[in-house]
Design a protein around this motif. Structure first.
Motif, PDB file in Angstrom:
ATOM      1  N   ARG A  99       0.828  -1.209   0.000  1.00 37.98           N
ATOM      2  CA  ARG A  99       0.000   0.000   0.000  1.00 37.98           C
ATOM      3  C   ARG A  99       0.865   1.262   0.000  1.00 37.98           C
ATOM      4  NH1 ARG A  99      -3.329  -3.452   3.147  1.00 37.98           N
ATOM      5  NH2 ARG A  99      -2.418  -2.763   5.109  1.00 37.98           N
ATOM      6  N   LEU A 102       2.183   1.738  -3.453  1.00 39.14           N
ATOM      7  CA  LEU A 102       1.095   2.223  -4.302  1.00 39.14           C
ATOM      8  C   LEU A 102       0.876   3.718  -4.089  1.00 39.14           C
ATOM      9  CD1 LEU A 102      -1.178   1.620  -6.305  1.00 39.14           C
ATOM     10  CD2 LEU A 102      -2.636   1.103  -4.347  1.00 39.14           C
ATOM     11  N   GLN A 106       1.357   7.523  -7.012  1.00 41.88           N
ATOM     12  CA  GLN A 106       0.194   8.339  -7.377  1.00 41.88           C
ATOM     13  C   GLN A 106       0.499   9.327  -8.506  1.00 41.88           C
ATOM     14  OE1 GLN A 106      -2.996   8.167  -6.582  1.00 41.88           O
ATOM     15  NE2 GLN A 106      -2.639   6.431  -5.250  1.00 41.88           N
ATOM     16  N   GLU A 128      -2.726  -1.109  -8.529  1.00 39.55           N
ATOM     17  CA  GLU A 128      -3.732  -0.764  -7.524  1.00 39.55           C
ATOM     18  C   GLU A 128      -4.786  -1.864  -7.409  1.00 39.55           C
ATOM     19  OE1 GLU A 128      -6.446   3.077  -6.380  1.00 39.55           O
ATOM     20  OE2 GLU A 128      -6.220   2.599  -8.511  1.00 39.55           O
TER      21      GLU A 128
END
Length: 138
Positions: A99, A102, A106, A128
């Motif tokens: 996470r 990820l 962005q 994602e």
């Protein structure tokens, strides 16, 4: 109840005797339990590592980004798997780290002085989707 527990009566027997759950008894005698203290109950068990395939475009972006030592080590330990003209990176670590990685990618969606390149955006979405299906959010 505490005296009975110290006298050797089991948690299950105390629960039956007082018509409460075993959890209620454990809470009442938590400081007396040898293998567990009340503070230990607040600590969550560590997440088991999972293996995800990170698209090469995401891996390339992350390798060029500023990462902490743990994130950098995970990328360095990932195994490259050739896929046609590109590749994926097989990354094994905790869901929390996936996470975090990820979140770091962005900017691939555009903005932050980076153009929105459809192939990069698609690669980030693929990663994602893999993170969200294998590891539910916090």
């Amino acid at each position: 109840m505490r005296t009975a527990y110290l006298g050797g009566q089991s948690i299950a027997a105390l629960a039956r005797e007082h018509s409460v759950s075993r959890g209620a008894i454990r809470t009442a005698v938590a400081d007396l339990l040898p293998e567990q203290t009340a503070a230990d109950q607040d600590i969550q068990a560590p997440e088991s590592p999972v293996t995800l395939y990170m698209p090469g475009k995401v891996a390339d972006f992350l390798r060029a980004a500023e990462l902490d030592d743990v994130e950098r080590a995970v990328l360095d330990q990932g195994a490259t798997v050739r896929r046609g003209q590109g590749y994926t990176l097989r990354v094994t670590d905790s869901p929390a780290l996936h996470r975090r990685l990820l979140d770091r990618c962005q900017p691939l969606d555009g903005g932050h002085d980076l153009p929105a390149i459809p192939a990069r955006r698609k690669a980030r979405r693929e990663y994602e989707n893999r993170v969200s299906t294998l590891t539910p959010g916090p």
